[in-house]
Design an enzyme around this catalytic site. Structure first.
Site, PDB file in Angstrom:
ATOM      1  N   GLY A  66       0.787  -1.230   0.000  1.00 46.88           N
ATOM      2  CA  GLY A  66       0.000   0.000   0.000  1.00 46.88           C
ATOM      3  C   GLY A  66       0.814   1.273   0.000  1.00 46.88           C
ATOM      4  N   ARG A  88      11.677  -0.149   4.458  1.00 50.87           N
ATOM      5  CA  ARG A  88      12.159   1.214   4.306  1.00 50.87           C
ATOM      6  C   ARG A  88      11.184   2.122   3.575  1.00 50.87           C
ATOM      7  NH1 ARG A  88      14.123   2.598  -0.373  1.00 50.87           N
ATOM      8  NH2 ARG A  88      15.792   3.934   0.394  1.00 50.87           N
ATOM      9  N   VAL A 106       6.429  -1.585   9.333  1.00 50.98           N
ATOM     10  CA  VAL A 106       5.772  -2.827   9.752  1.00 50.98           C
ATOM     11  C   VAL A 106       5.790  -3.877   8.647  1.00 50.98           C
ATOM     12  CG1 VAL A 106       3.425  -2.128   9.041  1.00 50.98           C
ATOM     13  CG2 VAL A 106       3.705  -3.700  10.965  1.00 50.98           C
ATOM     14  N   GLY A 107       6.412  -3.569   7.517  1.00 48.62           N
ATOM     15  CA  GLY A 107       6.285  -4.452   6.357  1.00 48.62           C
ATOM     16  C   GLY A 107       6.804  -5.855   6.560  1.00 48.62           C
ATOM     17  N   GLU A 108       8.001  -5.975   7.128  1.00 47.84           N
ATOM     18  CA  GLU A 108       8.636  -7.284   7.136  1.00 47.84           C
ATOM     19  C   GLU A 108       8.439  -8.051   8.423  1.00 47.84           C
ATOM     20  OE1 GLU A 108      12.706  -7.335   5.068  1.00 47.84           O
ATOM     21  OE2 GLU A 108      12.593  -5.474   6.183  1.00 47.84           O
TER      22      GLU A 108
END
Lengths: 451, 160, 341
Positions: free
Chosen positions: C49, C89, C289-291
């Site tokens: 997103g 990132r 929070v992506g990974e």
């Protein structure tokens, strides 16, 4: 925290309507008239010397435009992280004299349709002398193991060493002082990213000699710069278009499709699409590394961890890709978010004759967290302490020194532990419930006092 | 090269395509009919991203030879999208953030439509069972199940 | 007793940005004649997103409605450098670059508006697309009119350039001393499992997590990462491997029919709570929070299995075969101990 306007609102995804109507344009949805397709001939063996490649039958097959081999690649040796100073270059775009893993690309058949390309690819004759593959990382480190890398070792070289390391405090003294020594070995298996969209690239030669490249890379400029280096072309002769990806998870940062597709487009003067099959995605793309972690902790009966020693082996597979970088990220995260006064870490990036591993979601840290957090429960069990308590007591506080010499800031581990306890209705004793990341409590403070 | 001619109803319109004999329904839709909503996730029947309806039944287009749909009725995601609007399932997927990368979404919605068409009031377990052949790597499936459950609750099932 | 239950916890930290830094991202923002803004990036949306959160960040900084901002990702002919979407990132680096670019464009817009409103640019505010003089509620100018004036009356550009770089840290080769990250997010997961001691099958009943990710730009999409990661973590723990007999090359998964992934039939109950402690250097306090969301479920599940059956199975994935083997060894060890007593 200051209340903002649109930041903090769960607004709809701007690409949501495209996704639910199927109107989002993914790379495989792009086609051009007179487009050609690629099928790759790949190594059937894990390690071997290439004696000869006979492409004559494939080239003569009706509907084949060209066959691309190593000699068509202007700069055939690369490593993606050369841009940030990691080397030496170790990976051929197309294998030339040796193959290092099963599935390694050898030559690309370019034809009027995927079916023709596949059929013609099956006519390429490979003569490869099979060699003993090195598959086990511990074996790879032994002196008697064949050395599979051209520089004569099976490891990446960090500042003249075969590993990267952390040395903090005096780990042997910590073990000597400890009431208990707790050890554990942790092994992960190679994992496939498995995005639902496989790698796809479309390259189109433009009348002015430039190339327009549609790609589902996770990193357009990484891909642009590496492709330009491989093609020996100024990067502004190539236009990379992408930005919408059908799932990546780290699997689409290795620059695996673009150089070949561009070479095919330049050589034929026609648009070319290379769409990986699911089998290529599973067998030939990078995986998450299989990591083996040995962890030894010195622990006091009151729960303080006073020393931690780690030996970690990253199975990089056949080539660097992002592994030398990932091993260093692993190194600084394998101690975990706890304050431990004496730390020793050795991380080895080890090469084997396996499809290369590379970045995947949580690169180096997922593996570290698995080992650290099971080890924390082992420690709790060894000294008869509750698993919530062992974490809260050892959790790093803001101001604590990390083993890599950085002062802790932004710590909120304690707060998440307390919130998780609340979420599942687990009542923490008042002393633990009142801890916070800015307090002076916990064993970190005791350690600071005794240090 | 020999060719075959196949006539069928595609999203309500009589359609005739001339293709090579081994052409799958998936290739015919994407490359001959230029309908690209249906995705080729694996082309091996393992992921469900190419799910379309054949006579209302959820069907993997990648494993279906085009010749098999001669005289049949084929519906793709394009065929259930109203002009300028959204099908209730599309609206629910949009509202629930049930699409992240969006690649499994067309197949998911078509599998869900097939379920609601034959069972307007499915339980959560029935929804899960109907979508169990469709893989999603992004969402963890929860918002997808929520979205289908929303539609089942709102309008008492799918519409024909 | 064929089915036994257990609970495990795990706590993790996760760094934002490429390890050691040195990973820049740039952004360009410009205004069109009638007040629409375009953000030019060579950054990639993988489904997490990014386009949406960047639209939110740009609209917030510019003071215009969300709909006024178009985020164009992904064309190296029109957008400057971005390192790429990885290392958690995106929101942090791209967001910071976009704030810098949007602030420059905003200043240019206010300078034009200041001339039109005969006020100092420092006394102007933009909110919801309307520029007003602070303390004088009836002296306003729409962004639409300000943009028109900039283009056709004053000949001014309303645009901005932004970049964010955490300079690359060195690493001491002897001690490993370095500054690896920009900020750190945290999470704790509680896993409840059920182990079938006859078949060796592990069922994850529940994954409940508390996350702390700095400020959330879009809470629904944060939740999306948490649920998606929870299922991926569960799959890493129990199902996934390319080489089932690693390090042996055979057998080897070929496709999605023999590479085991979870389906809608394998889901635990997933719940989460999100805490927000803004970072000092993220856009509006973002961490990332992506990974990290696949990380804590793995050890939490392994610890829950130990809680249920009393053995540590630390070779992933924990297949039914490994559980049965471990139970057999446990029982053999127990009867040996009993015999010795």
């Amino acid at each position: 925290m200051k209340q903002l306007g649109i930041v903090g609102q769960s607004v709809h995804r701007s690409d949501g309507l495209g996704h639910v109507t199927g109107r989002t344009t993914f790379i495989d949805d792009i086609s051009y008239p007179h487009m050609l397709y690629i099928s790759m001939v790949r190594s059937p063996v894990a390690r071997g010397k290439i004696r000869s490649i006979d492409t004559s039958k494939a080239e003569a097959f009706p509907g084949v435009a060209t066959v691309i081999t190593a000699k068509d690649v202007p700069n055939n040796l690369y490593t993606i992280l050369c841009l940030i100073g990691i080397g030496p270059n170790d990976e051929p775009v197309l294998a030339e004299d040796e193959v290092m893993y099963e599935g390694e690309p050898i030559c690309a058949v370019v034809a009027e349709s995927e079916e023709i390309a596949r059929e013609a690819a099956s006519l390429v004759k490979l003569d490869i002398e099979e060699l003993e593959p090195v598959l086990d990382v511990e074996y790879a480190l032994r002196p008697e193991a064949p050395k599979i890398k051209k520089w004569g070792t099976n490891t990446f070289t960090y500042d003249g060493k075969d590993h990267c390391q952390i040395r903090f405090g005096d780990v042997e003294r910590g073990f000597a002082e400890a009431d208990e020594i707790v050890t554990g070995t942790y092994q992960l298996s190679p994992i496939e990213h498995a995005p639902i969209e496989t790698h796809v690239c479309v390259a189109k030669p433009e009348p002015d000699g430039r190339l327009t490249v549609h790609t589902n890379t996770q990193a357009l400029y990484f891909t642009l710069d590496n492709t330009a280096i491989i093609l020996k072309m100024p990067s502004n002769r190539i236009r990379m278009i992408g930005g919408t990806v059908g799932g990546g998870f780290g699997g689409k940062v290795d620059v695996l499709t673009e150089p070949i597709t561009c070479i095919a487009a330049l050589k034929t003067g026609r648009p070319v699409k290379w769409r990986w099959t699911r089998e290529e995605e599973t067998r030939c793309s990078s995986t998450r590394a299989a990591v083996k972690i040995e962890m030894t902790d010195g622990v006091m009966r009151d729960g303080r961890i006073v020393a931690r020693k780690v030996r970690s082996l990253q199975d990089a597979g056949a080539y660097h890709r992002h592994s030398p970088y990932g091993a260093m990220k692993h190194m600084v995260n394998v101690v975990g978010p706890y304050t431990i006064p004496n730390v020793w870490v050795d991380v080895y990036c080890v090469y084997t004759n396996r499809q290369p591993s590379s970045a995947m979601r949580g690169f180096g840290v997922t593996e570290a967290s698995f080992a650290v957090e099971v080890q924390m429960d082992r420690i709790a069990k060894a000294i008869g302490m509750d698993p919530w308590e062992i974490r809260l007591r050892n959790a790093y506080r803001n101001g604590d020194m990390r083993p890599f010499g950085k002062i802790t800031e932004d710590a909120t581990l304690i707060e998440t532990i307390q919130a998780a306890a609340k979420l599942v209705g687990h009542e923490l004793p008042p002393e633990l419930a009142q801890m916070h990341s800015n307090d002076e409590g916990g064993y970190a403070a005791a350690q600071r006092a005794t240090a | 090269m020999s060719a075959i001619t196949v006539s069928f109803t595609l999203n309500g319109r009589a359609t005739t395509l001339t293709v090579s004999p081994a052409t799958t329904l998936l290739t015919a839709l994407r490359e001959h009919a230029q309908l690209t909503a249906t995705k080729a996730g694996c082309s091996q029947g393992g992921c469900g991203s190419c799910t379309v309806l054949v006579n209302g039944e959820p069907t993997l287009a990648c494993l279906t030879p085009l010749a098999h749909v001669e005289g049949q009725e084929v519906t793709t995601l394009e065929g259930i999208t109203p002009v300028g609007g959204l099908h209730p399932l599309q609206k629910a997927f949009y509202d629930r953030f049930a699409a992240q990368c969006g690649y499994c979404t067309p197949g998911m919605i078509m599998a869900a439509k097939a379920l609601l068409d034959r069972n307007p009031h499915p339980t959560r377990e029935e929804i899960a069972a109907a979508l169990s052949g469709n893989l999603c790597r992004c969402t963890g499936y929860l918002p997808i199940l929520d979205a289908v459950e929303d539609v089942a609750r709102q309008n008492g099932g799918g519409e024909r | 007793m064929a089915k036994v239950r257990g609970r495990g916890i795990a706590s993790v930290s996760y760094p934002t940005g490429m390890n050691l830094g040195g990973d820049p991202t740039q952004a360009l923002v410009f205004c069109q004649p009638t007040g629409g803004f375009s953000v030019k990036l060579a950054s990639t949306d993988l489904g997490q997103g990014l386009k949406t959160v960047i639209q939110q960040i740009a609209a917030e900084t510019l003071g215009v409605p969300l709909e006024s901002v178009v985020v164009d990702t992904g064309d190296t002919d029109s957008a400057p450098h971005c390192m790429g979407t990885f290392a958690s990132r995106g929101t942090h680096r791209v967001g910071n670059a976009v704030i810098m670019a949007a602030q420059e464009a905003r200043r240019a817009l206010l300078e034009v508006a200041a001339e039109e409103l005969e006020a100092s640019p420092d006394d102007l505010d933009i909110s919801d697309g309307v520029i007003s003089v602070r303390g004088v509620p009836d002296r306003t100018l729409s962004v639409f009119d300000a943009a028109l004036a900039a283009h056709f009356k004053y000949g001014r550009t309303i645009s901005g350039r932004g970049i964010y770089l955490k300079p690359k840290s060195t690493v001491d080769p002897e001690t490993g001393a370095c500054d690896p990250d920009s900020t750190v997010a945290h999470a704790t997961t509680v896993a409840d499992v059920e182990v079938d001691t006859e078949t060796g099958e592990v069922t994850v009943l529940r994954l409940a997590s508390a996350y702390e990710v700095g400020r959330q730009i879009n809470p629904a999409m944060v939740e999306g990462q948490i649920a998606g990661g929870a299922v991926m973590g569960m799959a890493h723990a129990l199902m996934e491997t390319v080489y089932p007999e690693y390090p042996a090359l055979r057998p080897h998964a070929h496709n999605l029919s023999d590479y085991l992934l979870p389906t809608t039939m394998d889901l635990p109950e997933i719940s989460s709570v999100v805490l927000e402690y803004p970072s000092s250097n993220g856009p509006y306090g973002v961490k990332g929070v992506g990974e990290m969301t696949a990380n804590s479920p793995i050890p939490a599940i392994i610890n829950a299995i130990h809680d249920a059956i009393g053995v540590w199975i630390t070779e992933l994935p924990v297949t039914p075969e490994k559980v049965l083997r471990a139970l057999k060894e446990r029982d053999a060890a127990q009867s040996a101990a009993t015999a010795a007593d």
